[in-house]
Scaffold this motif. Structure first.
Motif: not given
Lengths: 228, 222
Positions: A58-63, A65-66, A72, A75-76, A79-80, A82, A188, B9, B12, B23, B30-31, B34, B37, B41, B45, B63
């Motif tokens: 798999r070719f990694k995409m250049a996004f 990684q956050p 989270m 939101l957790f 977001g109870l 939820y 949490e 929970l 999530l 989300r 962004a998570e 990802a 992705l 992907e 592909q 992409q």
């Protein structure tokens, strides 16, 4: 003879038909050379198609990684509702009862968690900053006492000791970040357990309110006994 | 019932596609993006590589697919499965690319498109003799060309049903056509492929330079 259509043969070929239909088609094949020939041709193609494989990796995409999960966690905590909102409604009375409970308890729960988080974070930060400040001041004082002697080499030694003290403060800041991380995790967990307990209490209340509530998973029982 | 609190929970942190897309749309998460992705992907592909007959072009299109999904997240309207939407976006980009190549006359009618070197197969090196390996590569190449000779509407059905293993009903949703039409396209595609492959057997295309030069080297050593 009634031949299956080409479309039906496609379902047969890719095994998207019922077992009885499959058996019926197989029988037809035994008696129909035309259809058998078509099917053989198609099967040949299908087998050939598998020869065209693609490179495995798999070719990694250049996004990017956050980063993380403060969002989270926030939101957790918020977001109870939820998770609670996803449950099915057993009966109308229970639904209104649940709605009532939710509406009154959830906001106060959210506020409590947020307030708690804020307070504990503030306390933790204050105490750690105070501690690191105190130790840095102590180091500087001892350093200045030593520098009273004053040769160049001694000054250099003192300066490197100063650098070491700065580094130590950095370490403490890192530790502070680690402590905050642990605190966040604990929060949490606490939120999770609170929601957990909240849900159980709610369930018990619902069970009391509607006598038919306990799970109908016991087929032997012909309705539950009223249990005041 | 309390069990589903935990699953709700914890989900999530490992979301369904639909949750992840929500989300992304609502929080620019962004998570979550990802996660989508990582999950999709590979298949995208592969789809793009097989539609265009070229692995590298396939990567670029994949992409672009995800970039488009993220760029248009605000206007996304959840209707049906997210994957259906994803396949559709990717396919449309493939169609656009093929049309663009067509205009520039880069598509040849005999199916000889794309870069042979890029289609190298995943074969364990010790498994086959050089001759068997070559035969396998040639067979793969003739299949690739045959598929590239198909009209795009037939090619998409073949790629989705055979290579990506979607059910006919799912393909119908992606292409927004009746399921019966999908199946009749499939039947027609298989019949055409049968003809193309038979023709290829009668007129074998010579192997490309690369394998031949290997054989030359062997001779020189002697």
């Amino acid at each position: 003879m009634n031949h299956p259509t080409r479309e039906e043969w496609m379902s047969y070929l890719y095994d998207e038909i019922s077992r009885p239909a499959k058996a019926a088609f197989k029988t037809h094949l035994q008696n129909c050379p035309t259809c058998q020939k078509s099917l053989d041709e198609w099967r040949g193609v299908v087998q050939n198609l598998d020869a065209w494989a693609l490179p495995k990796g798999r070719f990694k995409m250049a996004f990017v990684q956050p980063a993380l999960k403060w969002a989270m966690a926030a939101l957790f905590a918020l977001g109870l509702g939820y998770g609670i909102g996803r449950f099915s409604v057993p009966s109308l009375d229970a639904a209104t009862l649940r709605a009532g409970i939710e509406n009154s308890l959830r906001p106060s729960l959210e506020n409590e968690i947020r307030a708690r988080l804020g307070r504990e974070l503030a306390d933790e930060v204050r105490s750690m900053v105070a501690a690191s400040e105190a130790s840095l001041v102590a180091n500087l004082e001892s350093l200045s006492a030593k520098s009273a002697a004053g040769s160049i080499e001694q000054t250099q030694v003192i300066l490197s000791a100063y650098a070491a003290a700065l580094k130590q403060q950095q370490t403490q800041t890192t530790q502070l970040a680690g402590a905050l991380e642990t605190l966040r995790k604990d929060t949490e967990r606490m939120a999770l357990l609170t929601a957990y307990g909240f849900q159980r209490n709610e369930q018990q209340l619902v069970q009391l309110a509607t006598y038919n509530e306990p799970a109908a998973s016991f087929p032997g029982k012909s309705g539950s006994q009223p249990n005041p | 019932m309390s069990n589903s609190v935990v699953t709700a929970l914890t989900s999530l942190f490992s979301m369904t596609d639909e949750q992840a897309m929500w989300r992304i749309q609502a929080h620019d998460d962004a998570e979550a993006f990802a996660q989508l992705l990582r999950r999709w992907e590979g298949p995208i592909q592969r789809l793009c590589a097989r539609m265009t007959g070229d692995v590298h072009r396939g990567q670029d299109l994949a992409q672009e697919t995800f970039a488009r999904i993220y760029a248009r997240r605000k206007t996304y309207e959840p209707r049906g499965k997210f994957s259906t939407f994803l396949w559709r976006v990717a396919l449309n980009l493939c169609y656009d690319e093929l049309r663009r190549l067509n205009r520039r006359s880069e598509i040849r009618l005999d199916g000889e498109n794309g870069d042979f070197d890029g289609q190298c197969l995943e074969l364990a090196d010790g498994d086959l003799s050089p001759d068997a390996k070559l035969a396998h590569e040639e067979r793969a190449e003739s299949v690739r060309r045959a598929v590239m000779r198909l009209p795009e509407t037939y090619r998409s059905v073949i790629v989705l049903r055979h290579y990506e293993n979607l059910k006919f009903r799912e393909i119908a949703e992606v292409l927004e056509i009746p399921e019966g039409t999908v199946k009749s396209r499939m039947a027609e595609a298989l019949s055409q492929l049968h003809r193309f492959l038979a023709q290829a057997m009668e007129n074998p295309t010579p192997a490309r330079v690369k394998p031949q030069s290997r054989r030359l080297e062997e001779n020189l050593v002697l």
